[in-house]
Design a protein around this motif. Sequence first.
Motif, PDB file in Angstrom:
ATOM      1  N   ASN A  41      -3.458   8.735 -29.802  1.00 16.13           N
ATOM      2  CA  ASN A  41      -3.926   9.351 -31.036  1.00 16.13           C
ATOM      3  C   ASN A  41      -4.655  10.628 -30.655  1.00 16.13           C
ATOM      4  N   LYS A  42      -4.797  11.498 -31.585  1.00 15.97           N
ATOM      5  CA  LYS A  42      -5.327  12.818 -31.271  1.00 15.97           C
ATOM      6  C   LYS A  42      -6.820  12.800 -30.916  1.00 15.97           C
ATOM      7  N   LYS A  43      -7.506  11.687 -31.138  1.00 16.48           N
ATOM      8  CA  LYS A  43      -8.928  11.602 -30.807  1.00 16.48           C
ATOM      9  C   LYS A  43      -9.151  11.265 -29.336  1.00 16.48           C
ATOM     10  N   CYS A  44      -8.176  10.634 -28.704  1.00 18.36           N
ATOM     11  CA  CYS A  44      -8.301  10.255 -27.298  1.00 18.36           C
ATOM     12  C   CYS A  44      -7.728  11.351 -26.410  1.00 18.36           C
ATOM     13  N   ASP A  45      -8.238  11.434 -25.199  1.00 17.53           N
ATOM     14  CA  ASP A  45      -7.698  12.368 -24.226  1.00 17.53           C
ATOM     15  C   ASP A  45      -6.318  11.877 -23.791  1.00 17.53           C
ATOM     16  N   ILE A  46      -5.303  12.697 -23.968  1.00 15.11           N
ATOM     17  CA  ILE A  46      -3.922  12.310 -23.665  1.00 15.11           C
ATOM     18  C   ILE A  46      -3.758  11.977 -22.189  1.00 15.11           C
ATOM     19  N   THR A  47      -4.345  12.791 -21.322  1.00 14.79           N
ATOM     20  CA  THR A  47      -4.202  12.573 -19.884  1.00 14.79           C
ATOM     21  C   THR A  47      -4.837  11.255 -19.467  1.00 14.79           C
ATOM     22  N   LEU A  48      -6.004  10.958 -19.972  1.00 15.00           N
ATOM     23  CA  LEU A  48      -6.667   9.690 -19.658  1.00 15.00           C
ATOM     24  C   LEU A  48      -5.831   8.505 -20.159  1.00 15.00           C
ATOM     25  N   THR A  49      -5.274   8.648 -21.352  1.00 10.98           N
ATOM     26  CA  THR A  49      -4.406   7.601 -21.898  1.00 10.98           C
ATOM     27  C   THR A  49      -3.211   7.372 -20.974  1.00 10.98           C
ATOM     28  N   ARG A  50      -2.585   8.443 -20.505  1.00  2.88           N
ATOM     29  CA  ARG A  50      -1.435   8.329 -19.599  1.00  2.88           C
ATOM     30  C   ARG A  50      -1.828   7.665 -18.281  1.00  2.88           C
ATOM     31  N   ILE A  51      -2.976   8.031 -17.741  1.00  5.01           N
ATOM     32  CA  ILE A  51      -3.426   7.467 -16.467  1.00  5.01           C
ATOM     33  C   ILE A  51      -3.657   5.965 -16.589  1.00  5.01           C
ATOM     34  N   ILE A  52      -4.342   5.555 -17.628  1.00  7.16           N
ATOM     35  CA  ILE A  52      -4.632   4.125 -17.825  1.00  7.16           C
ATOM     36  C   ILE A  52      -3.334   3.338 -17.995  1.00  7.16           C
ATOM     37  N   ILE A  53      -2.431   3.858 -18.805  1.00 12.81           N
ATOM     38  CA  ILE A  53      -1.150   3.172 -19.021  1.00 12.81           C
ATOM     39  C   ILE A  53      -0.335   3.125 -17.726  1.00 12.81           C
ATOM     40  N   ALA A  54      -0.310   4.217 -16.967  1.00 18.88           N
ATOM     41  CA  ALA A  54       0.433   4.238 -15.702  1.00 18.88           C
ATOM     42  C   ALA A  54      -0.123   3.207 -14.722  1.00 18.88           C
ATOM     43  N   LEU A  55      -1.427   3.054 -14.679  1.00 20.76           N
ATOM     44  CA  LEU A  55      -2.036   2.052 -13.804  1.00 20.76           C
ATOM     45  C   LEU A  55      -1.646   0.635 -14.227  1.00 20.76           C
ATOM     46  N   ILE A  56      -1.717   0.371 -15.507  1.00 22.01           N
ATOM     47  CA  ILE A  56      -1.369  -0.957 -16.018  1.00 22.01           C
ATOM     48  C   ILE A  56       0.097  -1.280 -15.731  1.00 22.01           C
ATOM     49  N   VAL A  57       0.976  -0.352 -16.061  1.00 20.86           N
ATOM     50  CA  VAL A  57       2.420  -0.580 -15.856  1.00 20.86           C
ATOM     51  C   VAL A  57       2.737  -0.671 -14.363  1.00 20.86           C
ATOM     52  N   LEU A  98       0.832  -1.687 -11.855  1.00 18.30           N
ATOM     53  CA  LEU A  98       0.369  -2.943 -11.272  1.00 18.30           C
ATOM     54  C   LEU A  98       1.081  -4.159 -11.847  1.00 18.30           C
ATOM     55  N   CYS A  99       1.408  -4.124 -13.109  1.00 16.56           N
ATOM     56  CA  CYS A  99       1.973  -5.315 -13.768  1.00 16.56           C
ATOM     57  C   CYS A  99       3.500  -5.369 -13.764  1.00 16.56           C
ATOM     58  N   VAL A 100       4.163  -4.223 -13.663  1.00 10.29           N
ATOM     59  CA  VAL A 100       5.617  -4.218 -13.819  1.00 10.29           C
ATOM     60  C   VAL A 100       6.335  -3.586 -12.624  1.00 10.29           C
ATOM     61  N   SER A 101       5.973  -2.382 -12.273  1.00  9.90           N
ATOM     62  CA  SER A 101       6.764  -1.567 -11.337  1.00  9.90           C
ATOM     63  C   SER A 101       6.960  -2.176  -9.957  1.00  9.90           C
ATOM     64  N   TYR A 102       5.865  -2.501  -9.272  1.00 10.95           N
ATOM     65  CA  TYR A 102       5.987  -2.978  -7.891  1.00 10.95           C
ATOM     66  C   TYR A 102       6.839  -4.237  -7.818  1.00 10.95           C
ATOM     67  N   SER A 148       0.823  -1.215   0.000  1.00 13.34           N
ATOM     68  CA  SER A 148       0.000   0.000   0.000  1.00 13.34           C
ATOM     69  C   SER A 148       0.857   1.265   0.000  1.00 13.34           C
ATOM     70  N   LYS A 149       1.890   1.270   0.835  1.00 18.33           N
ATOM     71  CA  LYS A 149       2.792   2.435   0.878  1.00 18.33           C
ATOM     72  C   LYS A 149       3.502   2.618  -0.460  1.00 18.33           C
ATOM     73  N   SER A 150       3.973   1.526  -1.025  1.00 19.04           N
ATOM     74  CA  SER A 150       4.677   1.593  -2.297  1.00 19.04           C
ATOM     75  C   SER A 150       3.756   2.121  -3.399  1.00 19.04           C
ATOM     76  N   ASN A 151       2.531   1.658  -3.408  1.00 15.78           N
ATOM     77  CA  ASN A 151       1.594   2.118  -4.427  1.00 15.78           C
ATOM     78  C   ASN A 151       1.139   3.557  -4.199  1.00 15.78           C
ATOM     79  N   THR A 152       1.074   3.989  -2.935  1.00 11.56           N
ATOM     80  CA  THR A 152       0.759   5.391  -2.645  1.00 11.56           C
ATOM     81  C   THR A 152       1.892   6.291  -3.146  1.00 11.56           C
ATOM     82  N   ALA A 153       3.122   5.859  -2.908  1.00 13.88           N
ATOM     83  CA  ALA A 153       4.279   6.619  -3.413  1.00 13.88           C
ATOM     84  C   ALA A 153       4.272   6.636  -4.934  1.00 13.88           C
TER      85      ALA A 153
END
Length: 128
Positions: A92-108, A110-114, A9-14
């Motif tokens: 792509n320019k049709k998608c919200d860049i920030t939302l794209t970054r958030i989704i990718i950051a969550l995936i990476v 949970l699956c890689v970083s920790y 939990s601490k690691s994911n909060t950081a």
Amino acid sequence: MKFDIKEFSKSNTAALTAGLTYILISKLFDKITGPRISNIIGLLSGSTINFVMQSYIFKCENKITQRLCAKYVVSELIIATVNQILFLSFYNKKCDITLTRIIIALIVGLCVSYSLRKHWVFNWFVLA
């Protein structure tokens, strides 16, 4: 090795704090440098903040060595590369860049970083 929910939990909060730094800095630089370069600037900023916080969580603040820093840099390069590849794949320019970054950051995150940090970078059995 026992799963430690408190440490997780601490690691994911950081990581969330570093992730928000990444998102905000990337968004700030989007209009200055363009999304592809601003994404790299944001990733580097978030990675730096995350190193400091993760080293405290995994009790390494007084044991920072060149080897630990090197392992962290390699892990961040892996994480940032996966993140950037996914960003470039889904951006792509049709998608919200920030939302794209958030989704990718969550995936990476949970699956890689920790797992990479816990079992390789900040694992004292491996560092010794």
